[in-house]
Structure formats: C-alpha cells, structure tokens
Design a protein around this motif. Structure first.
Motif, PDB file in Angstrom:
ATOM      1  N   VAL A   1       0.839  -1.209   0.000  1.00 35.40           N
ATOM      2  CA  VAL A   1       0.000   0.000   0.000  1.00 35.40           C
ATOM      3  C   VAL A   1       0.870   1.254   0.000  1.00 35.40           C
ATOM      4  O   VAL A   1       0.574   2.230  -0.688  1.00 35.40           O
ATOM      5  CB  VAL A   1      -0.949  -0.013   1.206  1.00 35.40           C
ATOM      6  CG1 VAL A   1      -1.664   1.329   1.355  1.00 35.40           C
ATOM      7  CG2 VAL A   1      -1.971  -1.125   1.069  1.00 35.40           C
ATOM      8  N   ALA A   2       1.953   1.235   0.776  1.00 37.38           N
ATOM      9  CA  ALA A   2       2.848   2.393   0.809  1.00 37.38           C
ATOM     10  C   ALA A   2       3.483   2.650  -0.556  1.00 37.38           C
ATOM     11  O   ALA A   2       3.776   3.794  -0.907  1.00 37.38           O
ATOM     12  CB  ALA A   2       3.943   2.177   1.858  1.00 37.38           C
ATOM     13  N   GLY A   3       3.684   1.596  -1.349  1.00 36.83           N
ATOM     14  CA  GLY A   3       4.281   1.767  -2.674  1.00 36.83           C
ATOM     15  C   GLY A   3       3.365   2.453  -3.671  1.00 36.83           C
ATOM     16  O   GLY A   3       3.845   2.995  -4.677  1.00 36.83           O
ATOM     17  N   VAL A   4       2.060   2.412  -3.418  1.00 37.37           N
ATOM     18  CA  VAL A   4       1.113   3.058  -4.346  1.00 37.37           C
ATOM     19  C   VAL A   4       0.243   4.074  -3.606  1.00 37.37           C
ATOM     20  O   VAL A   4      -0.869   4.370  -4.043  1.00 37.37           O
ATOM     21  CB  VAL A   4       0.216   1.998  -5.033  1.00 37.37           C
ATOM     22  CG1 VAL A   4       1.044   1.135  -5.978  1.00 37.37           C
ATOM     23  CG2 VAL A   4      -0.504   1.126  -3.997  1.00 37.37           C
ATOM     24  N   VAL A   5       0.754   4.604  -2.500  1.00 37.95           N
ATOM     25  CA  VAL A   5      -0.071   5.472  -1.655  1.00 37.95           C
ATOM     26  C   VAL A   5      -0.493   6.752  -2.383  1.00 37.95           C
ATOM     27  O   VAL A   5      -1.609   7.247  -2.178  1.00 37.95           O
ATOM     28  CB  VAL A   5       0.684   5.802  -0.340  1.00 37.95           C
ATOM     29  CG1 VAL A   5       1.917   6.653  -0.616  1.00 37.95           C
ATOM     30  CG2 VAL A   5      -0.241   6.475   0.666  1.00 37.95           C
TER      31      VAL A   5
ATOM     32  N   GLY B   1       4.414  -3.151  -5.272  1.00 35.11           N
ATOM     33  CA  GLY B   1       3.382  -2.151  -5.490  1.00 35.11           C
ATOM     34  C   GLY B   1       3.607  -1.344  -6.752  1.00 35.11           C
ATOM     35  O   GLY B   1       2.715  -1.220  -7.597  1.00 35.11           O
ATOM     36  N   SER B   2       4.821  -0.815  -6.908  1.00 35.87           N
ATOM     37  CA  SER B   2       5.110   0.008  -8.082  1.00 35.87           C
ATOM     38  C   SER B   2       5.179  -0.826  -9.355  1.00 35.87           C
ATOM     39  O   SER B   2       4.701  -0.399 -10.416  1.00 35.87           O
ATOM     40  CB  SER B   2       6.427   0.760  -7.874  1.00 35.87           C
ATOM     41  OG  SER B   2       7.480  -0.151  -7.621  1.00 35.87           O
ATOM     42  N   SER B   3       5.747  -2.037  -9.276  1.00 38.51           N
ATOM     43  CA  SER B   3       5.893  -2.873 -10.467  1.00 38.51           C
ATOM     44  C   SER B   3       4.544  -3.357 -10.988  1.00 38.51           C
ATOM     45  O   SER B   3       4.296  -3.344 -12.196  1.00 38.51           O
ATOM     46  CB  SER B   3       6.794  -4.079 -10.166  1.00 38.51           C
ATOM     47  OG  SER B   3       8.075  -3.673  -9.771  1.00 38.51           O
ATOM     48  N   ALA B   4       3.670  -3.798 -10.081  1.00 37.47           N
ATOM     49  CA  ALA B   4       2.351  -4.264 -10.500  1.00 37.47           C
ATOM     50  C   ALA B   4       1.543  -3.121 -11.106  1.00 37.47           C
ATOM     51  O   ALA B   4       0.812  -3.312 -12.095  1.00 37.47           O
ATOM     52  CB  ALA B   4       1.611  -4.864  -9.302  1.00 37.47           C
ATOM     53  N   LYS B   5       1.690  -1.941 -10.539  1.00 30.42           N
ATOM     54  CA  LYS B   5       0.976  -0.780 -11.080  1.00 30.42           C
ATOM     55  C   LYS B   5       1.467  -0.451 -12.486  1.00 30.42           C
ATOM     56  O   LYS B   5       0.660  -0.185 -13.400  1.00 30.42           O
ATOM     57  CB  LYS B   5       1.183   0.430 -10.162  1.00 30.42           C
ATOM     58  CG  LYS B   5       0.444   1.681 -10.605  1.00 30.42           C
ATOM     59  CD  LYS B   5       0.936   2.920  -9.884  1.00 30.42           C
ATOM     60  CE  LYS B   5       2.314   3.319 -10.381  1.00 30.42           C
ATOM     61  NZ  LYS B   5       2.769   4.614  -9.813  1.00 30.42           N
ATOM     62  N   GLU B   6       2.778  -0.467 -12.681  1.00 33.84           N
ATOM     63  CA  GLU B   6       3.332  -0.152 -13.996  1.00 33.84           C
ATOM     64  C   GLU B   6       2.966  -1.221 -15.022  1.00 33.84           C
ATOM     65  O   GLU B   6       2.663  -0.915 -16.176  1.00 33.84           O
ATOM     66  CB  GLU B   6       4.856  -0.029 -13.902  1.00 33.84           C
ATOM     67  CG  GLU B   6       5.336   1.150 -13.066  1.00 33.84           C
ATOM     68  CD  GLU B   6       4.935   2.490 -13.660  1.00 33.84           C
ATOM     69  OE1 GLU B   6       4.797   2.571 -14.906  1.00 33.84           O
ATOM     70  OE2 GLU B   6       4.743   3.450 -12.889  1.00 33.84           O
TER      71      GLU B   6
ATOM     72  N   HIS C   1      -4.759  -0.769  -8.649  1.00 34.21           N
ATOM     73  CA  HIS C   1      -5.552  -1.790  -7.966  1.00 34.21           C
ATOM     74  C   HIS C   1      -4.902  -3.169  -8.042  1.00 34.21           C
ATOM     75  O   HIS C   1      -5.053  -3.988  -7.118  1.00 34.21           O
ATOM     76  CB  HIS C   1      -6.961  -1.862  -8.572  1.00 34.21           C
ATOM     77  CG  HIS C   1      -7.792  -0.643  -8.323  1.00 34.21           C
ATOM     78  ND1 HIS C   1      -7.760   0.469  -9.153  1.00 34.21           N
ATOM     79  CD2 HIS C   1      -8.666  -0.336  -7.320  1.00 34.21           C
ATOM     80  CE1 HIS C   1      -8.591   1.390  -8.693  1.00 34.21           C
ATOM     81  NE2 HIS C   1      -9.156   0.930  -7.583  1.00 34.21           N
ATOM     82  N   TRP C   2      -4.150  -3.424  -9.114  1.00 34.61           N
ATOM     83  CA  TRP C   2      -3.531  -4.737  -9.277  1.00 34.61           C
ATOM     84  C   TRP C   2      -2.395  -4.957  -8.289  1.00 34.61           C
ATOM     85  O   TRP C   2      -1.981  -6.099  -8.063  1.00 34.61           O
ATOM     86  CB  TRP C   2      -3.043  -4.917 -10.711  1.00 34.61           C
ATOM     87  CG  TRP C   2      -4.166  -5.219 -11.644  1.00 34.61           C
ATOM     88  CD1 TRP C   2      -4.874  -4.334 -12.402  1.00 34.61           C
ATOM     89  CD2 TRP C   2      -4.739  -6.512 -11.879  1.00 34.61           C
ATOM     90  NE1 TRP C   2      -5.864  -4.984 -13.106  1.00 34.61           N
ATOM     91  CE2 TRP C   2      -5.799  -6.322 -12.802  1.00 34.61           C
ATOM     92  CE3 TRP C   2      -4.475  -7.786 -11.406  1.00 34.61           C
ATOM     93  CZ2 TRP C   2      -6.573  -7.389 -13.248  1.00 34.61           C
ATOM     94  CZ3 TRP C   2      -5.246  -8.846 -11.850  1.00 34.61           C
ATOM     95  CH2 TRP C   2      -6.284  -8.643 -12.766  1.00 34.61           C
ATOM     96  N   ALA C   3      -1.897  -3.886  -7.696  1.00 33.63           N
ATOM     97  CA  ALA C   3      -0.866  -4.046  -6.664  1.00 33.63           C
ATOM     98  C   ALA C   3      -1.407  -4.785  -5.446  1.00 33.63           C
ATOM     99  O   ALA C   3      -0.655  -5.434  -4.712  1.00 33.63           O
ATOM    100  CB  ALA C   3      -0.330  -2.678  -6.236  1.00 33.63           C
ATOM    101  N   LEU C   4      -2.728  -4.716  -5.230  1.00 34.45           N
ATOM    102  CA  LEU C   4      -3.361  -5.384  -4.094  1.00 34.45           C
ATOM    103  C   LEU C   4      -3.915  -6.754  -4.453  1.00 34.45           C
ATOM    104  O   LEU C   4      -4.598  -7.375  -3.625  1.00 34.45           O
ATOM    105  CB  LEU C   4      -4.499  -4.508  -3.552  1.00 34.45           C
ATOM    106  CG  LEU C   4      -4.121  -3.086  -3.117  1.00 34.45           C
ATOM    107  CD1 LEU C   4      -5.358  -2.338  -2.615  1.00 34.45           C
ATOM    108  CD2 LEU C   4      -3.052  -3.117  -2.052  1.00 34.45           C
ATOM    109  N   ARG C   5      -3.609  -7.242  -5.656  1.00 37.30           N
ATOM    110  CA  ARG C   5      -4.166  -8.525  -6.095  1.00 37.30           C
ATOM    111  C   ARG C   5      -3.107  -9.605  -6.288  1.00 37.30           C
ATOM    112  O   ARG C   5      -3.428 -10.715  -6.725  1.00 37.30           O
ATOM    113  CB  ARG C   5      -4.949  -8.325  -7.398  1.00 37.30           C
ATOM    114  CG  ARG C   5      -6.152  -7.409  -7.228  1.00 37.30           C
ATOM    115  CD  ARG C   5      -6.760  -7.002  -8.552  1.00 37.30           C
ATOM    116  NE  ARG C   5      -7.826  -6.014  -8.348  1.00 37.30           N
ATOM    117  CZ  ARG C   5      -8.416  -5.351  -9.339  1.00 37.30           C
ATOM    118  NH1 ARG C   5      -8.061  -5.566 -10.598  1.00 37.30           N
ATOM    119  NH2 ARG C   5      -9.364  -4.468  -9.054  1.00 37.30           N
ATOM    120  N   VAL C   6      -1.858  -9.286  -5.977  1.00 46.35           N
ATOM    121  CA  VAL C   6      -0.779 -10.261  -6.134  1.00 46.35           C
ATOM    122  C   VAL C   6      -0.506 -10.982  -4.817  1.00 46.35           C
ATOM    123  O   VAL C   6      -0.519 -12.218  -4.754  1.00 46.35           O
ATOM    124  CB  VAL C   6       0.507  -9.575  -6.651  1.00 46.35           C
ATOM    125  CG1 VAL C   6       1.637 -10.600  -6.775  1.00 46.35           C
ATOM    126  CG2 VAL C   6       0.252  -8.898  -7.982  1.00 46.35           C
ATOM    127  N   SER C   7      -0.259 -10.221  -3.761  1.00 52.35           N
ATOM    128  CA  SER C   7       0.060 -10.841  -2.467  1.00 52.35           C
ATOM    129  C   SER C   7      -1.064 -11.731  -1.927  1.00 52.35           C
ATOM    130  O   SER C   7      -0.765 -12.732  -1.263  1.00 52.35           O
ATOM    131  CB  SER C   7       0.435  -9.758  -1.444  1.00 52.35           C
ATOM    132  OG  SER C   7      -0.606  -8.836  -1.268  1.00 52.35           O
TER     133      SER C   7
END
Length: 473
Positions: A76-80, A203-208, A214-220
């Motif tokens: 979350v902090a990576g895409v805050v 967070g940043s990689s999934a977003k890019e 939103h996809w940053a929260l769907r991997v972990s």
C-alpha cells in the motif's frame, strides 16, 4: 502392515526380506503374513506428506508467510500517492491507512497471544493469513466513493497479520533450541526488511505492468492463500516446550492475568520490550527512502547477528544482550554520520546508511531468542504479543508523526529561510541516533538480568512439570 500392489512398502510399515520371485509367484514368507492388506486410497499421499513435515520445512514456510505479511503491509505504501489521487483525500486522511492498521494490529496482538498459548497454533496462523489475503483482495474493488471502507479494510488486515506475528515465532521456538533456534529465528526475522522492500517493489511494479494501482493489491493475496494451505498441511503444532524436552509434561495451565503478572515480574522481558521500541522509528523512516538498501542490509544483519552470537556464546553466557548492545551503539554512530557526511559526499552517506542499517538489523532475531530463554513455553505467545503491542505503540505508531512535528516546528521558526525549510526534516531525523543509543543502554541493562531471569524460567518449567502430588501446598 500395508503393501502397495507392486510390492513396495510405504512409511509406517515394517520391512520384509521376502520379494516376488522371477516366476511371478509370491514368496512363502510374504504369503503367510496375515498383517498384509492393500493400501487404502490416499495413504501413500499422507505418508509423503508426513515426510515433508520436517522442522526445517516448517521454519521455511513460516518465514515465507512472514515475508508475505510485510510485503502486503508495504505494498500500500508503494502506491499510496495513486490511492490518494483515486479517493481524492488529503494528506492527513491518507495517513489514516497506516494509523488504523497499526492500531488494529496492536489491539489484536494480546488477544492472539492468549489464543496462541491455549489452542492449535497452526490453525490460527492459517486462518489469519487467509483472512487478510481475502480482505486485501476485496479491498482492490472498493470504488472511489467509499474511502472509509478502504480504511476499514486496512484495519481488518492488521488484525489478520497480528495473528501471524504473535504466534509464528513460538512454533519455531518449540521446534529448535540453542544455536539452531537462533539461526532459524534469524531467517524468520529476515522477512521484515526483505518483505518490506519487496512490498514497495511489488506495489510500483504491478501498477506499472497493469497500468492500474488496484492490481498491486491482487498479487500478495494469491501468495497468501498459498501460504495458508502450506501451513495447514506441512507445519506441525509441536507441544509447547518440546524442543526444551518439556513437551507434554507441563501440567499446569494458568490464567491470562497470572501470565501477565509473571511477565511483569520478569525484568528482562520488560527491558527487552523497551529495546524493541528503539530501532523501529528509525527503521520506518529509513525504509521509506532506501528500500533496496534495506533488503540487503537486513539479510546481512540477521546472518551476521546469528553467527556473531554463536561465537560469543563460547566466551560468555551473556553474549546475546551484549552483542545487541554493541550493534545498537555502533549503529547510532553511523546513522549520526549520515547527516554529516552527506554534505560532502553522497557516496559516503550511502556507505554510512549501509553499515548503520546492517548493525541496526543485527539484533532483531537475537532479541526474539532472548525472549525464548526467559519466558516459559506456555506463555511465549502472550509475551511476543505484549512485546509487539508495546514496540508498535512506542515505535512506528508515533515516530513518523513525532519527526514530522519537529520538522514543522523548525520550519515555522525559520519561515524566512528556504534553506531551513529544506534542512528541517534532516535535523528532525537527528532524534533517531539518540533513541538508538538509549536502546543500546537498555541492552546493557539486559545483560545484568539475563542469567537470573533465565534461571527463573527454568525453575518455573521444572515446577510446572512436577506431578501434582509432588508439589507442596
């Protein structure tokens, strides 16, 4: 005895010297054995599963789960900034995400400590990691009109992660002892810097990659559900004190109030809680800027700490707290030098950061090992939970705000100076070395109490393992 149709035997069956002859007939000795019967469906799978349930595999799975815990926390902090723009909220409101998470984490820790000392630990761990995985996944679908619901989801995630952090170290404590336990706890606590750094990267990689935060929260969550299944299948729930050869012999079960009273009178546990508070604030601030360095220094710190402690134990029985004290005091020196060296050489500043963080991370696993020495097995989950509650309360729950408050005060005092507005945060961070020095002093105090409290814990274990008739009233 159970024999496969091809003549091979699975684990748990006694061996036989008789085999099928070249003509295809069964040897007389094997034919006449009345205990032979065909394998039941799934029995071979269960036998293979038992082979995989080794202490080393359990420690590896628990460490993997801990990596995911911290990965999810800092994703979350990576895409805050993207979250802030999506929900169109102010800086103070976006700060609620961390505040609500930490508060729920702290409040839930004592509850899970109580449960972890009395019920099946691996079931609690599996349910906890599954719960936060599902909540994190669902939170990625919350629309922009419901920011309050997103904040609530972070609070629920904090509850799920609290169950894992409070209980999992105690399972490792019951699977290993002595230097092996120190090494396994080092691997487990390596997850803190490694998972935190990976959280920012994920967070940043999934977003890019997906073009959507939103996809940053769907991997972990996918990895979390996998870890939940692995814990349920492959991680044992050893009897409390089994590594100390006390498993199943501790007869008495005390109340939670009695446990807290005993921990209160354990001086070393009280001092250790204070030590854990000291590096947390500095770690939180440094992590926000130097995630990659934190991953590497975290790896080096826990490994060097385990090896150094093993060597020093051959010289003195007080090695654990003394190694922690030296590392903390040394870390304070290099973190203080960061602000001095940075004015002349940015490379020199990075070197100071690298050494300072390595020394700072060196004591984490050792501190957990100290706790295992001075608290009896049936109270360890409560002790870990209480330590977690206190360290977060006086550590990362308030340190960012306190440092920001000092920075704001400096800016208001020198409103006409653009240079002071730039340097204010750096001077506010100078508080960290002094707090770390205070932590080192607490470790030196720990060295005074270590042996006494260790002996008290052993005496309590011996008393608890005595039959009721032998205990004098």
């Amino acid at each position: 005895m159970c024999v496969e149709s091809d003549g091979c035997e699975i684990e748990g069956c006694s061996s036989s010297d008789e085999v099928r002859t070249l003509s295809g007939s069964m040897s007389p000795g094997l034919k006449s054995n009345p205990d032979l019967h065909p394998c039941r469906p799934g029995q071979k799978f269960r036998a293979a599963l038992l082979k995989c349930r080794s202490p080393a595999a359990a420690a590896g799975i628990l460490s993997f789960g801990n990596v995911l815990n911290y990965m999810d926390r800092y994703t979350v902090a990576g895409v805050v900034l993207d979250i802030q723009r999506n929900y169109d909220v102010s800086d103070s409101r976006i700060g609620l995400l961390q505040t609500v998470f930490i508060c729920s984490f702290m409040v839930a820790a004592p509850i899970f400590g109580y449960l972890g000392d009395r019920f099946n630990r691996k079931v609690i761990l599996s349910c906890g990691i599954f719960f936060w995985s599902i909540v994190t996944l669902l939170s990625s679908f919350i629309s922009k009109e419901y920011f309050w619901l997103f904040v609530l989801s972070r609070g629920l995630v904090g509850i799920g992660e609290s169950s894992y952090s409070s209980i999992s170290p105690t399972i490792i404590g019951d699977l290993f002892t002595s230097n092996t336990r120190t090494m396994m706890l080092s691997v487990f606590y390596l997850a803190i810097p490694l998972g935190s750094g990976l959280g920012y990267i994920l967070g940043s990689s999934a977003k890019e990659a997906a073009g959507d935060w939103h996809w940053a929260l769907r991997v972990s969550p996918v990895l979390g559900i996998t870890a939940s299944v692995l814990i349920l299948l492959l991680v044992p729930d050893p009897k409390r004190g089994s590594a100390d050869q006390l498993g199943g012999r501790i007869r008495s079960r005390t109340s939670w109030l009695c446990d807290m009273k005993a921990l209160h009178y354990t001086r070393l546990h009280y001092v250790t809680m204070a030590e854990m508070e000291m590096p947390t604030g500095a770690f939180t601030v440094l992590l926000m800027v130097f995630g990659a360095i934190t991953c590497v220094t975290g790896l080096l710190g826990v490994v060097i700490g385990a090896l150094t402690t093993r060597l020093c134990r051959q010289k003195t029985e007080r090695a654990d707290p003394l190694v922690c004290a030296v590392s903390m005091l040394g870390s304070a020196i290099f973190i203080c030098l960061i602000f001095v060296v940075a004015k002349k050489s940015i490379i020199g500043a990075y070197v100071c950061i690298f050494i300072g963080e390595t020394l700072l991370f060196l004591n984490w696993a050792i501190t957990a090992d100290i706790l295992m020495f001075v608290v009896i097995p049936t109270r360890r989950a409560t002790a870990v939970a209480f330590q977690s509650f206190t360290s977060h309360l006086l550590g990362d729950a308030g340190s960012p705000y306190l440092i920001g408050l000092i920075s704001d005060a400096l800016q208001q005092k020198y409103t006409t100076s653009a240079l002071w507005r730039f340097l204010s945060l750096g001077y506010a961070l100078m508080l960290c070395p002094f707090i770390i020095v205070l932590g080192g002093m607490f470790f030196l105090a720990t060295a005074l109490y270590f042996l006494d409290d260790k002996d008290k814990a052993e005496a309590q274990c011996n008393q608890a393992t005595q039959p009721p008739s032998s205990v004098k009233v």
